[in-house]
Scaffold this motif. Structure first.
Motif, PDB file in Angstrom:
ATOM      1  N   TYR A 105      34.304 -13.196 -28.275  1.00 59.14           N
ATOM      2  CA  TYR A 105      33.277 -14.020 -28.923  1.00 59.14           C
ATOM      3  C   TYR A 105      32.104 -14.189 -27.968  1.00 59.14           C
ATOM      4  CZ  TYR A 105      31.403 -17.625 -32.025  1.00 59.14           C
ATOM      5  OH  TYR A 105      30.620 -18.333 -32.898  1.00 59.14           O
ATOM      6  N   HIS A 106      30.908 -13.900 -28.441  1.00 56.63           N
ATOM      7  CA  HIS A 106      29.702 -14.026 -27.623  1.00 56.63           C
ATOM      8  C   HIS A 106      29.094 -15.416 -27.782  1.00 56.63           C
ATOM      9  CE1 HIS A 106      29.366  -9.763 -26.566  1.00 56.63           C
ATOM     10  NE2 HIS A 106      29.718  -9.490 -27.807  1.00 56.63           N
ATOM     11  N   GLU A 107      28.793 -16.033 -26.648  1.00 56.44           N
ATOM     12  CA  GLU A 107      28.112 -17.323 -26.664  1.00 56.44           C
ATOM     13  C   GLU A 107      26.712 -17.169 -26.085  1.00 56.44           C
ATOM     14  OE1 GLU A 107      31.370 -20.824 -26.453  1.00 56.44           O
ATOM     15  OE2 GLU A 107      30.925 -19.869 -24.532  1.00 56.44           O
TER      16      GLU A 107
ATOM     17  N   ARG B  37      23.787  -9.049 -18.590  1.00 58.11           N
ATOM     18  CA  ARG B  37      24.060 -10.488 -18.602  1.00 58.11           C
ATOM     19  C   ARG B  37      22.778 -11.142 -18.085  1.00 58.11           C
ATOM     20  NH1 ARG B  37      28.894 -12.758 -18.718  1.00 58.11           N
ATOM     21  NH2 ARG B  37      29.875 -10.855 -17.912  1.00 58.11           N
TER      22      ARG B  37
ATOM     23  N   LEU C 143      23.431 -11.295 -28.009  1.00 58.10           N
ATOM     24  CA  LEU C 143      24.568 -11.204 -28.922  1.00 58.10           C
ATOM     25  C   LEU C 143      25.207 -12.579 -29.087  1.00 58.10           C
ATOM     26  CD1 LEU C 143      26.168  -7.927 -27.494  1.00 58.10           C
ATOM     27  CD2 LEU C 143      24.633  -8.147 -29.464  1.00 58.10           C
TER      28      LEU C 143
ATOM     29  N   PRO D   8      28.698  -9.193 -34.194  1.00 54.85           N
ATOM     30  CA  PRO D   8      27.828 -10.230 -33.637  1.00 54.85           C
ATOM     31  C   PRO D   8      26.457 -10.269 -34.310  1.00 54.85           C
ATOM     32  CG  PRO D   8      27.843  -8.325 -32.199  1.00 54.85           C
ATOM     33  CD  PRO D   8      28.831  -8.040 -33.292  1.00 54.85           C
TER      34      PRO D   8
ATOM     35  N   GLY E  33      23.405 -15.499 -21.586  1.00 61.30           N
ATOM     36  CA  GLY E  33      24.278 -14.782 -22.493  1.00 61.30           C
ATOM     37  C   GLY E  33      24.313 -13.308 -22.138  1.00 61.30           C
ATOM     38  N   ILE E  34      24.737 -12.498 -23.102  1.00 58.76           N
ATOM     39  CA  ILE E  34      24.796 -11.040 -22.952  1.00 58.76           C
ATOM     40  C   ILE E  34      23.981 -10.424 -24.084  1.00 58.76           C
ATOM     41  CG2 ILE E  34      26.317  -9.027 -23.126  1.00 58.76           C
ATOM     42  CD1 ILE E  34      28.483 -10.632 -21.757  1.00 58.76           C
TER      43      ILE E  34
ATOM     44  N   LEU F 218      32.024  -4.830 -23.223  1.00 55.94           N
ATOM     45  CA  LEU F 218      32.086  -5.488 -24.527  1.00 55.94           C
ATOM     46  C   LEU F 218      33.500  -5.485 -25.095  1.00 55.94           C
ATOM     47  CD1 LEU F 218      28.831  -4.101 -26.187  1.00 55.94           C
ATOM     48  CD2 LEU F 218      29.166  -6.326 -25.106  1.00 55.94           C
TER      49      LEU F 218
ATOM     50  N   ALA G  92      32.835 -10.657 -31.583  1.00 56.57           N
ATOM     51  CA  ALA G  92      32.503  -9.390 -30.940  1.00 56.57           C
ATOM     52  C   ALA G  92      32.464  -8.231 -31.927  1.00 56.57           C
ATOM     53  CB  ALA G  92      33.512  -9.103 -29.824  1.00 56.57           C
TER      54      ALA G  92
ATOM     55  N   ILE H 226      35.427  -8.758 -24.567  1.00 57.54           N
ATOM     56  CA  ILE H 226      34.859  -9.994 -25.105  1.00 57.54           C
ATOM     57  C   ILE H 226      35.271 -10.170 -26.556  1.00 57.54           C
ATOM     58  CG2 ILE H 226      32.706 -11.218 -25.635  1.00 57.54           C
ATOM     59  CD1 ILE H 226      31.420  -9.700 -23.308  1.00 57.54           C
TER      60      ILE H 226
END
Length: 294
Positions: A130-132, A88, A47, A54, A18-19, A125, A51, A128
Motif C-alpha cells: 500500500y502506497h502512502e 522516494r 503513487l 494505485p 512518498g514514492i 514496488l 499497490a 509494497i
C-alpha cells in the motif's frame, strides 16, 4: 527527552513524502535578461493506495535540493514512460495553483519544491502492499464538524497549515476527513476550544493529498477559478491551546516518530509571538473516557 530551543527554527514548512515517478523534466526560463538563470522543474507522479492499482497524484515542482538536481538533470527531454525514474521523494512548501483549461473547465495543480529524491529500482514496488503519500506540518484547527453523508456521517475539519518565515508565515488551507480513531477523539476534544475562539495548534500527519478545483459563485471574484487542498487526517502528534501544550501530557511522548521536528517548529512559532508556556503538565495521560475536552 527534552527538546532544545536554543536554535529555534526560522521557517515553517509542510513536508510531503512518498514514492513516485519523475516526468516532464525541463529547464524553465526566467525573465530578467541575460543574467537570469533558468531553474530546473519536473512533475512528480506520486503513487497512492493499493499497490496493485494505485492512484497517481501529480505535483508540479521546482527542483531545489542539490542531490535531487543531480538525479533529475540527466532526464531533461526524456519522457518515455519506460525510462521515467522511480524515486522516494520529499517535497516542501506545498501550495495550490487554480487555473482554467483551454476547454474552459476549472482545474487546479499542486506545486512544491523537490527537496530530496532517492532513486529506486522498479523491483522495489514488489515489496509494497500500500502506497502512502504523507504530509506533515503544523497548523491551526478550524471548523471541526460532522458531515451527514447520507446517513454515514464522518468528522471533518480544516487545517490552516503554516508555511514560510516564522516572523511572517503564510497559510495553506487544507480540508481534511478525520480518518483515524485516535485523531477523531482528539479533534472532538478540541471542539469547545475552537468554538470559544481559542487558538488550537496541531502537529499533524495527513495522507493522500489532492487538489480540487471549483468556480467561485459569490463576491467580487465570482466566476473565477479557485482551488482547495484535501486530505485525510491520520495522526495528531501535539496540541497547544492558546500556547499551552495540552497533548501529549507525558513529557516522554514528545520522543515519538515525527514529534521532534514538529515540536521544535511549534516552539519557534510561540517565540515569534511572545513568551508562552510550553512545558508539559506533570500529570498522567487521561483515558479517553475521562477527557471530554481540552
Amino acid at each position: 527527552m527534552t527538546s532544545t530551543t536554543s536554535n529555534p527554527k526560522s521557517y515553517f514548512d509542510i513536508h510531503t513524502s512518498g514514492i513516485g515517478y519523475i516526468q516532464r523534466v525541463r529547464e524553465v526560463p526566467v525573465k530578467g535578461g541575460r543574467k537570469a538563470t533558468p531553474f530546473l522543474a519536473c512533475t512528480v507522479a506520486a503513487l497512492v493506495g493499493p499497490a496493485q492499482n494505485p492512484t497517481r497524484r501529480y505535483f508540479d515542482v521546482r527542483v531545489s535540493g542539490a542531490e535531487a538536481k543531480q538525479l533529475v538533470m540527466p532526464f531533461i527531454g526524456i519522457d518515455d514512460p519506460q525510462q521515467r525514474p522511480l524515486v522516494r521523494f520529499r517535497l516542501g512548501d506545498l501550495w495550490i495553483d487554480p487555473f482554467r483549461r483551454p476547454s474552459g473547465d476549472p482545474a487546479a495543480s499542486m506545486k512544491a519544491r523537490l527537496l530530496k529524491a532517492e532513486l529506486l529500482e522498479r523491483s522495489a514496488l514488489d515489496e509494497i502492499e500500500y502506497h502512502e503519500l504523507l504530509t506533515r506540518g503544523i497548523g491551526y484547527l478550524n471548523n471541526p464538524r460532522m458531515i451527514p453523508n447520507g446517513g454515514d456521517p464522518f468528522l471533518s475539519c480544516s487545517i490552516a497549515a503554516l508555511a514560510g518565515p516564522v516572523d511572517e508565515p503564510e497559510y495553506r488551507y487544507i480540508e481534511t476527513t478525520v480518518a483515524d480513531d485516535s485523531a477523531q477523539h482528539l479533534v472532538q476534544r478540541c471542539i469547545q476550544a475552537v468554538e470559544a475562539k481559542k487558538k488550537v495548534l496541531l502537529a499533524f500527519t495527513l495522507n493522500d493529498m489532492k487538489a480540487e478545483a471549483y468556480v467561485r459563485s459569490k463576491g467580487e471574484h465570482a466566476g473565477e477559478v479557485g482551488g482547495s487542498l484535501k486530505s485525510k487526517l491520520m495522526r495528531i502528534g501535539l496540541i497547544k491551546v492558546d500556547g499551552v501544550q495540552v497533548y501529549p501530557l507525558e513529557s516522554t511522548a514528545s520522543a515519538s516518530e515525527d514529534a521532534p521536528t514538529s515540536e521544535e517548529t511549534v516552539n519557534a512559532e510561540d517565540e515569534s509571538g511572545g513568551p508562552q508556556p510550553t512545558a508539559a503538565t506533570p500529570a498522567p495521560v487521561e483515558e479517553p473516557a475521562q477527557a471530554a475536552s481540552f
